[in-house]
Design a protein around this motif. Sequence first.
Motif, PDB file in Angstrom:
ATOM      1  N   ILE A 281       5.789 -12.202   7.581  1.00  0.00           N
ATOM      2  CA  ILE A 281       6.802 -13.056   6.952  1.00  0.00           C
ATOM      3  C   ILE A 281       6.626 -13.000   5.436  1.00  0.00           C
ATOM      4  N   GLY A 282       7.712 -12.685   4.766  1.00  0.00           N
ATOM      5  CA  GLY A 282       7.664 -12.607   3.306  1.00  0.00           C
ATOM      6  C   GLY A 282       7.241 -11.249   2.784  1.00  0.00           C
ATOM      7  N   ALA A 283       6.808 -10.366   3.688  1.00  0.00           N
ATOM      8  CA  ALA A 283       6.424  -9.011   3.265  1.00  0.00           C
ATOM      9  C   ALA A 283       7.614  -8.066   3.484  1.00  0.00           C
ATOM     10  N   ARG A 284       7.432  -6.826   3.102  1.00  0.00           N
ATOM     11  CA  ARG A 284       8.434  -5.812   3.418  1.00  0.00           C
ATOM     12  C   ARG A 284       8.018  -5.141   4.724  1.00  0.00           C
ATOM     13  N   ALA A 285       9.015  -4.780   5.518  1.00  0.00           N
ATOM     14  CA  ALA A 285       8.686  -4.180   6.825  1.00  0.00           C
ATOM     15  C   ALA A 285       8.508  -2.673   6.683  1.00  0.00           C
ATOM     16  N   ASP A 286       7.589  -2.279   5.833  1.00  0.00           N
ATOM     17  CA  ASP A 286       7.298  -0.848   5.733  1.00  0.00           C
ATOM     18  C   ASP A 286       6.030  -0.540   6.531  1.00  0.00           C
ATOM     19  N   ALA A 287       5.785   0.738   6.695  1.00  0.00           N
ATOM     20  CA  ALA A 287       4.696   1.152   7.590  1.00  0.00           C
ATOM     21  C   ALA A 287       3.365   0.548   7.154  1.00  0.00           C
ATOM     22  N   GLN A 288       3.190   0.474   5.857  1.00  0.00           N
ATOM     23  CA  GLN A 288       1.905   0.003   5.358  1.00  0.00           C
ATOM     24  C   GLN A 288       1.676  -1.482   5.666  1.00  0.00           C
ATOM     25  N   SER A 289       2.674  -2.296   5.328  1.00  0.00           N
ATOM     26  CA  SER A 289       2.442  -3.727   5.535  1.00  0.00           C
ATOM     27  C   SER A 289       2.481  -4.082   7.015  1.00  0.00           C
ATOM     28  N   VAL A 290       3.340  -3.409   7.791  1.00  0.00           N
ATOM     29  CA  VAL A 290       3.322  -3.667   9.236  1.00  0.00           C
ATOM     30  C   VAL A 290       1.982  -3.243   9.820  1.00  0.00           C
ATOM     31  N   GLY A 291       1.517  -2.091   9.387  1.00  0.00           N
ATOM     32  CA  GLY A 291       0.227  -1.607   9.881  1.00  0.00           C
ATOM     33  C   GLY A 291      -0.887  -2.596   9.580  1.00  0.00           C
ATOM     34  N   ARG A 292      -0.869  -3.129   8.368  1.00  0.00           N
ATOM     35  CA  ARG A 292      -1.901  -4.108   7.996  1.00  0.00           C
ATOM     36  C   ARG A 292      -1.795  -5.353   8.873  1.00  0.00           C
ATOM     37  N   ALA A 293      -0.543  -5.780   9.063  1.00  0.00           N
ATOM     38  CA  ALA A 293      -0.335  -6.996   9.857  1.00  0.00           C
ATOM     39  C   ALA A 293      -0.810  -6.796  11.295  1.00  0.00           C
ATOM     40  N   VAL A 294      -0.476  -5.651  11.860  1.00  0.00           N
ATOM     41  CA  VAL A 294      -0.858  -5.394  13.258  1.00  0.00           C
ATOM     42  C   VAL A 294      -2.370  -5.196  13.355  1.00  0.00           C
ATOM     43  N   ASP A 295      -2.945  -4.567  12.356  1.00  0.00           N
ATOM     44  CA  ASP A 295      -4.404  -4.409  12.371  1.00  0.00           C
ATOM     45  C   ASP A 295      -5.105  -5.762  12.403  1.00  0.00           C
ATOM     46  N   SER A 316       0.678   1.802  16.963  1.00  0.00           N
ATOM     47  CA  SER A 316       1.740   2.779  16.724  1.00  0.00           C
ATOM     48  C   SER A 316       3.090   2.269  17.227  1.00  0.00           C
ATOM     49  N   LEU A 317       3.087   1.651  18.402  1.00  0.00           N
ATOM     50  CA  LEU A 317       4.327   1.107  18.951  1.00  0.00           C
ATOM     51  C   LEU A 317       4.911   0.044  18.015  1.00  0.00           C
ATOM     52  N   ALA A 318       4.049  -0.855  17.566  1.00  0.00           N
ATOM     53  CA  ALA A 318       4.528  -1.956  16.737  1.00  0.00           C
ATOM     54  C   ALA A 318       5.028  -1.459  15.387  1.00  0.00           C
ATOM     55  N   VAL A 319       4.265  -0.585  14.768  1.00  0.00           N
ATOM     56  CA  VAL A 319       4.670  -0.075  13.455  1.00  0.00           C
ATOM     57  C   VAL A 319       5.988   0.676  13.566  1.00  0.00           C
ATOM     58  N   LEU A 321       8.346   0.349  15.879  1.00  0.00           N
ATOM     59  CA  LEU A 321       9.452  -0.565  16.167  1.00  0.00           C
ATOM     60  C   LEU A 321       9.913  -1.289  14.909  1.00  0.00           C
ATOM     61  N   PHE A 322       8.986  -1.894  14.196  1.00  0.00           N
ATOM     62  CA  PHE A 322       9.364  -2.695  13.028  1.00  0.00           C
ATOM     63  C   PHE A 322       9.968  -1.835  11.917  1.00  0.00           C
ATOM     64  N   THR A 323       9.366  -0.705  11.664  1.00  0.00           N
ATOM     65  CA  THR A 323       9.889   0.100  10.552  1.00  0.00           C
ATOM     66  C   THR A 323      11.270   0.659  10.897  1.00  0.00           C
ATOM     67  N   ARG A 324      11.484   0.999  12.170  1.00  0.00           N
ATOM     68  CA  ARG A 324      12.816   1.482  12.557  1.00  0.00           C
ATOM     69  C   ARG A 324      13.839   0.355  12.477  1.00  0.00           C
TER      70      ARG A 324
END
Lengths: 335, 199, 690
Positions: A281-295, A316-319, A321-324
Amino acid sequence: MRPFTFERAASPEQAVSAFAAQPRARYLAGGTNLVDLMKLGVETPEHLIDVSRLPLNEVATTQEGGLRIGANVRNSDLAAHPAVCRTYPALSQALLAGASGQLRNLATTGGNLLQRTRCPYFQDTSAPCNKREPGTGCSAREGANRDMAVLGYSEHCVATHPSDMAVAMAAYDAEVEVLGPEGARTVPAAEFHRLPGDTPEQDTVLRPGELISHVTLGPPPEGARAAYRKARDRASYAFALASAAAVLAVDEGGTVRHAALAFGGLAHRPWRARRAEEALIGARADAQSVGRAVDAELAAARPLSENAFKVPLARSLAVTLFTRLAENPTSPAGT
Amino acid sequence: MIPQRTATSSTLTLHVNDTAHAVTVDHRATLLDVLREHLDLTGSKKGCDHGQCGACTVLLEGRRANSCLLLAVAHDGAHVTTVEGLGDEERPHPLQQAFHERDAFQCGYCTPGQIVSGVGMLCEAAEGHPSHATPAEALGHSTGAPARLNRDEIRERMSGNICRCGAYPHIVEALEDVAEDGSQAQRAQRAPRGSEVPA
Amino acid sequence: MAVTETTEGVLGAPALRREGRAKVTGTARYATEHTPPACAYGWPVAATVAHGRVTGIEDGEALAIPGALAVLTHENAPRLVEPDDPTLFLLQNDRVPHRGWYVALAVAETLEAAREMARTVRVGYDEEPHDVLVAADHPDLYHPEWANGGYPGDQHSGDFESAYAAAPHQLDATYGITPLHNHPMEPHASTALWEAGHLIAYDSSQGASTVCQVLAAMFDIEEKQVTVVAEHVGGGFGSKGTPRPPVVLAAMGAQHTGRPVKLALPRREMPAVVGHRAPTVQRLRLGARDDGTLTALQHDVATHTSTIKEFVEQAAVPSRVMYGADGIRTGHRVVRLDVPTPSWMRAPGEAPGMYALECAMDELSFSLGLDPVELRLRNIPETEPESGKPFSSHHLADCLREGARRFGWERRDPRPAARREGDLLLGTGVAASTYPVIVAPSTASVQSMGDGTYHVRVNATDIGTGARTVLAQVAAQELGVALDAVRIDVGSSDLPQAPLAGGSSGTASWGWAVHKACRELRESDGSIVTVDTTSDVEAQEDYARHAFGAIFAEVSADTVTGEVRVRRMLGVFAAGRILNARTARSQFIGGMTMGLGMALTEHSSLDARLGGFVQKDLASYHVPANADVPDIDAHWIEEHDPHLNPVGGKGIGEIGIVGSPAAIANAVHHATGRRLRDLPLTPDRVGVLG
């Protein structure tokens, strides 16, 4: 299979009172899992209460703009319902990723939530299993555990919940309406299933004799898009090795306003990834921030001897899905 | 009749292939076992008995279903179509004919289930049901219009029927043959129910 | 009588299956679809320990169930004469050699009661330690004298070690395959009844003559007192090649109760009692010159068998056939474990052995920078490498070239991990295939009915091969009549005796007898002829006879999930004369599909602590589903081999599975750059590739 008596419930209330009179009863809806387990000797009811003809088979629009789904709505009908396809695509996709065409014609919304784990030791009455026979031990923890949990398991049980539908329900913040001897109550779908803890025999928070009557979906967040993705051993007709349902809404600047993520195949229940959501929430849904969040979410994972692959797979699934979803703002489903 | 609460068997009526059968069944009996052992309709096969292969597929109220997972007692009054009800050796259903001509089987054990499943599948597609193979775009704009069946769609929709002989490519061809004349398949499946006679 | 113009080409024509209408309309009856009057139902009770002895059986609760007829155990079951196959010596002693071994049989008036009886029979055990896991360094591995098929366990020619040491290019790689299960769609099943001392059994079997002989011996009666019917059989893939427990249990149950007994194995009990493909650990060492020609070849196989029967999966045997080298060493090591007894599964030996050999060849081609088709072309031997015998015919080169042309192989970029389409990595692979030509003596009869029609009788079994159809074609061709003038009866031991449908030998063996009978009828004055081909088969010239093929595959590997799916597959085969184009194509693509499963989806394992198979049902043991199988194509070379049999076919039931797993695995390497040597290539092994 033990002999049993049978009755057809006349109303949900009558079903509940009939159950109260028969301590070793089970409700029968589609039967796709219950009959399977009765043949295996895992379930040995003495009385079946047929709830499949109760008038709980409508998909209705709620005043809030959501959907109220009767517990007897068949999986195939729910998946094909235009409102579900258009407004809750991850639910439709999850349903269509599960089982087979003929099973989805039988399986009900309520029954799907209540299906039991496909852990092979649970299904084999000659193997120790705490879920089937509390106190006998867990054969899976140090046995064939490739398909078992990586999150939230206990020393008593490492089973996973097999439903695809429930994963999407959890991500959409669905609510489960139940009717019981003490009346009706509502449970959030994401809290409907339990973690095993010391009592793995209890899959859900349902109390004895409670019957699912409906599942309610609130209106999705403004501008939200969603998708479900599942990884499996064969291209169809197989349970998930891991799966994920994601719901995402971003503002015009690309900042995440709403993010919901639930994993299947990782735990004793659909795993709502609250920590990852908060980080997004409040971040950008790019691979990097999604990856960090999921990690951050998956840091709690404790893989067993054969299932470490599930952690990078879930990530991988989560990143993806969100980035797409973020990349395709015009598509209702991001994949 | 309404089963008694103390009984572990019941008498009920099953309408199978347009014929009404009054049968007394053990509550534990599945529709598949009643068909095979009581009514001698052995076209529906028992491959796994647990909904994992599709060999037992019948049409229940016009929709395909795994008869091995249906307790007969819960289906009093139901209308069931088995492979025997689709056609016979003199007048086979178009899909039965297509399976024969395409050599869409070898041992033949999964075949009745494949054919009944195929008939049900074509009907689902005509009713606009999507599948896992339906692109997300199309799903999001679902109108309930008949689904178009390319090979990927047929493969996905037929994946609930396992064939160990590996006849899948020919099964897909047989379904393509009949899907091209979808109205024919539906007409056959939606045939009016005939007179009901006691078993 | 000469072959007339109208019937020329009956053999080879794509005739429709004779039983096809019956199968598509549901009227074809399988083993448990005969219900004699007063038929009872049997349900077996499986051991729940991996090793030990039965100490007691409590059947009181079971016998109190309404409809209960009997519980048979080692204490009260009919005594049997000990058979050659110890897996059939059921309920005769208290020994439990593996988990899932049958220790009792419940018989009841109904299926429901029989199942409940089996659930309530209480068996006590004296458990002994068990060991179920094979490994290449298992201390109890030994070198068996013989491997399955009558092949010597170990064999060598030349000096492998010197040749390998001197080779400028060396490859040393180890490949693993889990146990695999046949899982024909019809479970093993029987309906048995005794009528005045005569045993009648409807059995799901690949060879009713064998079942008849074995039952007669076990029940100590004359073979003429036994009739075994296997009219329609729902697949077998080797697992119904010889009798299996259901027919013995049903016959015992019927004898004990005086009632006909019907018994079908529960699907999840099949892995333990019908045989399986044994797991293999295969080490390949290849030595090659700069031009790719092999100088050294070693193929070492470690596998398991049970404690009651030695069955050795002959996986090293294809390395005695495929490629020449100065030094070749092939051998098997096996360990007796407390596991279910392994047995035949489609192309035993060749299927797993060619997976390892053909992946090793791919690895070698990659390290040499040589096209994998070309590498194989450079190593095709003049004579059979180990035996030195001439080949009766050998068209592997034609298969490779024709396959490469049809597949578009020349456009292939050899670099791995170089093709991407969205999330998918794409790759292609090739492998060779081979299967030996086997033929066994058979009898058959043909009768002229006097009205221009003929009646052929032979106890062939149609397990889905189309045997009825093809044998009628053989007869019509030889008699010079139209196909519909030939009536054919198969699938009963009361017919002239014939060998089983196995080893891709059925059509050649039965067809030879049918051909001979028809020819003798033509040349005789009588109206009926019965023949035996024993002397013909024994008089065959000494050739190395093998079918060959080439398999090409294209796969996608999903970088997000590690899911590998096949996009297309092509097989080109040289298997002698193809007798029915329609049914042959079905067998080829069916075999290739099973190879796809072996490569990508089928996985089984033994639980170290509990001792049995873990993946017992069709939800956990993943046979390919329709969505897994793309447009598979099969073609064949017109091969005229004068050294085979009068019918001219080499056998086609098994060669499709051989080579397919290697072609797919090689394509996975080409797609991903990862060399994964343990099958199946499921997402847990492939991993996320993004």
